[in-house]
Motif scaffolding. Structure first.
Motif, PDB file in Angstrom:
ATOM      1  N   PHE A  90     -43.237 -49.280  14.329  1.00  0.00           N
ATOM      2  CA  PHE A  90     -43.134 -47.945  14.901  1.00  0.00           C
ATOM      3  C   PHE A  90     -41.900 -47.210  14.369  1.00  0.00           C
ATOM      4  CE2 PHE A  90     -45.696 -49.733  18.573  1.00  0.00           C
ATOM      5  CZ  PHE A  90     -46.859 -49.096  18.176  1.00  0.00           C
ATOM      6  N   GLU A  91     -40.821 -47.949  14.129  1.00  0.00           N
ATOM      7  CA  GLU A  91     -39.626 -47.327  13.559  1.00  0.00           C
ATOM      8  C   GLU A  91     -39.888 -46.830  12.140  1.00  0.00           C
ATOM      9  OE1 GLU A  91     -36.568 -50.227  13.950  1.00  0.00           O
ATOM     10  OE2 GLU A  91     -36.369 -49.959  16.118  1.00  0.00           O
ATOM     11  N   ASP A 157     -44.844 -36.752  17.538  1.00  0.00           N
ATOM     12  CA  ASP A 157     -45.899 -36.746  18.549  1.00  0.00           C
ATOM     13  C   ASP A 157     -45.309 -36.740  19.954  1.00  0.00           C
ATOM     14  OD1 ASP A 157     -47.821 -36.844  16.562  1.00  0.00           O
ATOM     15  OD2 ASP A 157     -48.114 -39.010  16.699  1.00  0.00           O
ATOM     16  N   LEU A 158     -44.305 -37.572  20.160  1.00  0.00           N
ATOM     17  CA  LEU A 158     -43.687 -37.696  21.476  1.00  0.00           C
ATOM     18  C   LEU A 158     -42.967 -36.410  21.861  1.00  0.00           C
ATOM     19  CD1 LEU A 158     -43.005 -39.462  23.894  1.00  0.00           C
ATOM     20  CD2 LEU A 158     -41.097 -40.432  22.589  1.00  0.00           C
ATOM     21  N   LEU A 159     -42.195 -35.843  20.937  1.00  0.00           N
ATOM     22  CA  LEU A 159     -41.486 -34.596  21.222  1.00  0.00           C
ATOM     23  C   LEU A 159     -42.457 -33.464  21.523  1.00  0.00           C
ATOM     24  CD1 LEU A 159     -38.934 -32.864  21.387  1.00  0.00           C
ATOM     25  CD2 LEU A 159     -39.077 -32.540  18.904  1.00  0.00           C
ATOM     26  N   PHE A 160     -43.500 -33.332  20.698  1.00  0.00           N
ATOM     27  CA  PHE A 160     -44.454 -32.241  20.898  1.00  0.00           C
ATOM     28  C   PHE A 160     -45.162 -32.360  22.243  1.00  0.00           C
ATOM     29  CE2 PHE A 160     -45.135 -31.712  16.022  1.00  0.00           C
ATOM     30  CZ  PHE A 160     -43.847 -31.206  15.924  1.00  0.00           C
ATOM     31  N   TYR A 161     -45.488 -33.595  22.644  1.00  0.00           N
ATOM     32  CA  TYR A 161     -46.162 -33.762  23.935  1.00  0.00           C
ATOM     33  C   TYR A 161     -45.212 -33.413  25.081  1.00  0.00           C
ATOM     34  CZ  TYR A 161     -48.932 -35.631  27.728  1.00  0.00           C
ATOM     35  OH  TYR A 161     -49.655 -35.736  28.887  1.00  0.00           O
ATOM     36  N   LEU A 162     -43.959 -33.850  24.969  1.00  0.00           N
ATOM     37  CA  LEU A 162     -42.970 -33.512  25.995  1.00  0.00           C
ATOM     38  C   LEU A 162     -42.783 -32.001  26.100  1.00  0.00           C
ATOM     39  CD1 LEU A 162     -40.287 -36.254  25.249  1.00  0.00           C
ATOM     40  CD2 LEU A 162     -41.553 -36.025  27.385  1.00  0.00           C
ATOM     41  N   GLY A 181     -52.477 -42.979  22.726  1.00  0.00           N
ATOM     42  CA  GLY A 181     -53.932 -42.870  22.760  1.00  0.00           C
ATOM     43  C   GLY A 181     -54.651 -44.035  23.394  1.00  0.00           C
ATOM     44  N   TYR A 182     -53.919 -44.979  23.956  1.00  0.00           N
ATOM     45  CA  TYR A 182     -54.557 -46.108  24.631  1.00  0.00           C
ATOM     46  C   TYR A 182     -53.514 -46.793  25.505  1.00  0.00           C
ATOM     47  CZ  TYR A 182     -52.142 -48.938  21.172  1.00  0.00           C
ATOM     48  OH  TYR A 182     -51.174 -49.499  20.384  1.00  0.00           O
ATOM     49  N   ASP A 183     -53.985 -47.688  26.364  1.00  0.00           N
ATOM     50  CA  ASP A 183     -53.106 -48.399  27.282  1.00  0.00           C
ATOM     51  C   ASP A 183     -52.344 -49.497  26.539  1.00  0.00           C
ATOM     52  OD1 ASP A 183     -51.847 -49.455  29.437  1.00  0.00           O
ATOM     53  OD2 ASP A 183     -53.622 -50.391  30.311  1.00  0.00           O
ATOM     54  N   PHE A 184     -51.014 -49.486  26.670  1.00  0.00           N
ATOM     55  CA  PHE A 184     -50.181 -50.485  26.006  1.00  0.00           C
ATOM     56  C   PHE A 184     -49.944 -51.687  26.908  1.00  0.00           C
ATOM     57  CE2 PHE A 184     -47.822 -49.023  22.115  1.00  0.00           C
ATOM     58  CZ  PHE A 184     -47.772 -50.272  21.538  1.00  0.00           C
ATOM     59  N   PHE A 185     -50.782 -51.863  27.919  1.00  0.00           N
ATOM     60  CA  PHE A 185     -50.719 -52.984  28.844  1.00  0.00           C
ATOM     61  C   PHE A 185     -49.342 -53.070  29.511  1.00  0.00           C
ATOM     62  CE2 PHE A 185     -53.663 -54.119  25.385  1.00  0.00           C
ATOM     63  CZ  PHE A 185     -54.828 -54.134  26.125  1.00  0.00           C
ATOM     64  N   GLY A 186     -48.816 -51.910  29.881  1.00  0.00           N
ATOM     65  CA  GLY A 186     -47.587 -51.873  30.653  1.00  0.00           C
ATOM     66  C   GLY A 186     -46.316 -52.082  29.865  1.00  0.00           C
ATOM     67  N   ASP A 187     -46.385 -52.137  28.548  1.00  0.00           N
ATOM     68  CA  ASP A 187     -45.194 -52.363  27.734  1.00  0.00           C
ATOM     69  C   ASP A 187     -44.441 -51.047  27.565  1.00  0.00           C
ATOM     70  OD1 ASP A 187     -43.252 -53.296  26.100  1.00  0.00           O
ATOM     71  OD2 ASP A 187     -44.561 -53.869  24.447  1.00  0.00           O
ATOM     72  N   ASP A 188     -43.779 -50.608  28.655  1.00  0.00           N
ATOM     73  CA  ASP A 188     -43.125 -49.305  28.614  1.00  0.00           C
ATOM     74  C   ASP A 188     -41.842 -49.307  27.790  1.00  0.00           C
ATOM     75  OD1 ASP A 188     -41.479 -50.719  30.304  1.00  0.00           O
ATOM     76  OD2 ASP A 188     -42.052 -49.634  32.115  1.00  0.00           O
ATOM     77  N   ARG A 189     -41.427 -50.493  27.312  1.00  0.00           N
ATOM     78  CA  ARG A 189     -40.250 -50.514  26.434  1.00  0.00           C
ATOM     79  C   ARG A 189     -40.523 -49.790  25.125  1.00  0.00           C
ATOM     80  NH1 ARG A 189     -39.172 -56.875  26.644  1.00  0.00           N
ATOM     81  NH2 ARG A 189     -41.450 -56.749  26.602  1.00  0.00           N
ATOM     82  N   THR A 190     -41.786 -49.709  24.749  1.00  0.00           N
ATOM     83  CA  THR A 190     -42.139 -48.958  23.545  1.00  0.00           C
ATOM     84  C   THR A 190     -41.758 -47.493  23.725  1.00  0.00           C
ATOM     85  OG1 THR A 190     -43.959 -50.442  23.016  1.00  0.00           O
ATOM     86  CG2 THR A 190     -44.038 -48.248  22.060  1.00  0.00           C
ATOM     87  N   VAL A 191     -42.048 -46.927  24.895  1.00  0.00           N
ATOM     88  CA  VAL A 191     -41.682 -45.538  25.181  1.00  0.00           C
ATOM     89  C   VAL A 191     -40.167 -45.389  25.156  1.00  0.00           C
ATOM     90  CG1 VAL A 191     -41.716 -43.689  26.901  1.00  0.00           C
ATOM     91  CG2 VAL A 191     -43.756 -45.078  26.531  1.00  0.00           C
ATOM     92  N   ASP A 192     -39.470 -46.289  25.829  1.00  0.00           N
ATOM     93  CA  ASP A 192     -38.007 -46.193  25.888  1.00  0.00           C
ATOM     94  C   ASP A 192     -37.382 -46.276  24.500  1.00  0.00           C
ATOM     95  OD1 ASP A 192     -38.207 -46.043  28.637  1.00  0.00           O
ATOM     96  OD2 ASP A 192     -37.874 -48.188  28.943  1.00  0.00           O
ATOM     97  N   THR A 193     -37.932 -47.148  23.645  1.00  0.00           N
ATOM     98  CA  THR A 193     -37.409 -47.280  22.276  1.00  0.00           C
ATOM     99  C   THR A 193     -37.581 -45.981  21.506  1.00  0.00           C
ATOM    100  OG1 THR A 193     -37.855 -49.658  22.188  1.00  0.00           O
ATOM    101  CG2 THR A 193     -37.654 -48.507  20.086  1.00  0.00           C
ATOM    102  N   HIS A 194     -38.748 -45.351  21.627  1.00  0.00           N
ATOM    103  CA  HIS A 194     -38.996 -44.111  20.898  1.00  0.00           C
ATOM    104  C   HIS A 194     -38.217 -42.936  21.484  1.00  0.00           C
ATOM    105  CE1 HIS A 194     -42.205 -46.394  18.999  1.00  0.00           C
ATOM    106  NE2 HIS A 194     -42.259 -45.441  18.095  1.00  0.00           N
ATOM    107  N   ILE A 195     -38.005 -42.932  22.788  1.00  0.00           N
ATOM    108  CA  ILE A 195     -37.157 -41.897  23.397  1.00  0.00           C
ATOM    109  C   ILE A 195     -35.733 -42.018  22.859  1.00  0.00           C
ATOM    110  CG2 ILE A 195     -36.000 -41.224  25.538  1.00  0.00           C
ATOM    111  CD1 ILE A 195     -38.738 -40.062  25.472  1.00  0.00           C
ATOM    112  N   LYS A 196     -35.239 -43.256  22.727  1.00  0.00           N
ATOM    113  CA  LYS A 196     -33.898 -43.478  22.181  1.00  0.00           C
ATOM    114  C   LYS A 196     -33.807 -42.961  20.751  1.00  0.00           C
ATOM    115  CE  LYS A 196     -30.493 -47.134  21.340  1.00  0.00           C
ATOM    116  NZ  LYS A 196     -30.210 -48.601  21.469  1.00  0.00           N
TER     117      LYS A 196
END
Length: 221
Positions: A90-91, A157-162, A181-196
């Protein structure tokens, strides 16, 4: 739409090709990363499905080379599902990560989701200004105090959606569903990493991305 399948396993390429052509895609194939880079240099593709472990040039290295030439959606395939591999991908700017063995139907659903997000951004004609932060959604460009910022496709993608949902409280699950576009099975650290990563790209204008403790984030300007 044109799809490029990159995998050294001929059976994987055959299965993906069959399902992709059934969905109406025009399909090309490459057996390794080097061949993929050369194809992208000479042809236009709407999306790439690429394995990580390949001879001559692996998927991560091929992704880096392709990103130097063109900005197109990339879905990575891997027999390994370690979080490190996913976050590293993702990075680099990949749009999705699928672990083998996978369901061809699910893979096609993810291809559609990634392509749909790209089409939505192309249709978005808004240009927005928030103090020294300029956002051109149609051109997929972001400027900080007049200087263009280079970000990964997922950061855009994340910025535009926000921004499109500015002022609204967005849970991590909602961001995973809508941006990935799909459920990451609760792995919300992916969101936090991209927000950072996104905050780092925005510099002082990171202040517009507000953390909602225990919930998620919102864009507030």
């Amino acid at each position: 739409m044109k799809l490029l399948i990159v995998d050294d396993e001929i059976n994987i390429r055959r299965v993906v090709r069959e399902y992709a052509e059934f969905e109406g895609y025009t399909v090309s194939e490459a057996a390794d990363g080097m061949e993929a880079v050369n194809l992208v240099r000479n042809e236009e593709f709407d999306i790439i499905i690429m394995d990580i472990m390949m001879p001559r040039l692996d998927g991560f290295s091929a992704c880096k080379e392709i990103r130097k030439q063109k900005n197109m959606p990339i879905i990575m395939l891997s027999a390994r599902g370690e979080e490190y591999d996913k976050l590293f991908g993702f990075e680099l700017g990949i749009d999705d990560y699928v672990v083998k063995p996978f369901s061809p139907k699910e893979l096609m659903a993810r291809v559609k989701a990634v392509c749909k997000r790209g089409e939505g951004d192309r249709q978005m004609q808004e240009k927005m200004q928030f103090e020294g932060l300029s956002i051109d959604m149609a051109g997929r460009e972001v400027y900080v105090d007049g200087s263009r910022v280079n970000m990964t496709p997922k950061e855009y993608d994340l910025l535009f959606y926000l921004v499109r949902n500015r002022g609204l409280a967005l849970t991590r699950d909602k961001l995973l569903e809508q941006v990935w576009g799909y459920d990451f099975f609760g792995d919300d650290r992916t969101v936090d990493t991209h927000i950072k990563m996104l905050r780092s790209s925005l510099g002082e204008y990171r202040k517009f991305i507000v953390t909602l403790r225990g919930m998620g984030y919102k864009f507030e300007a």
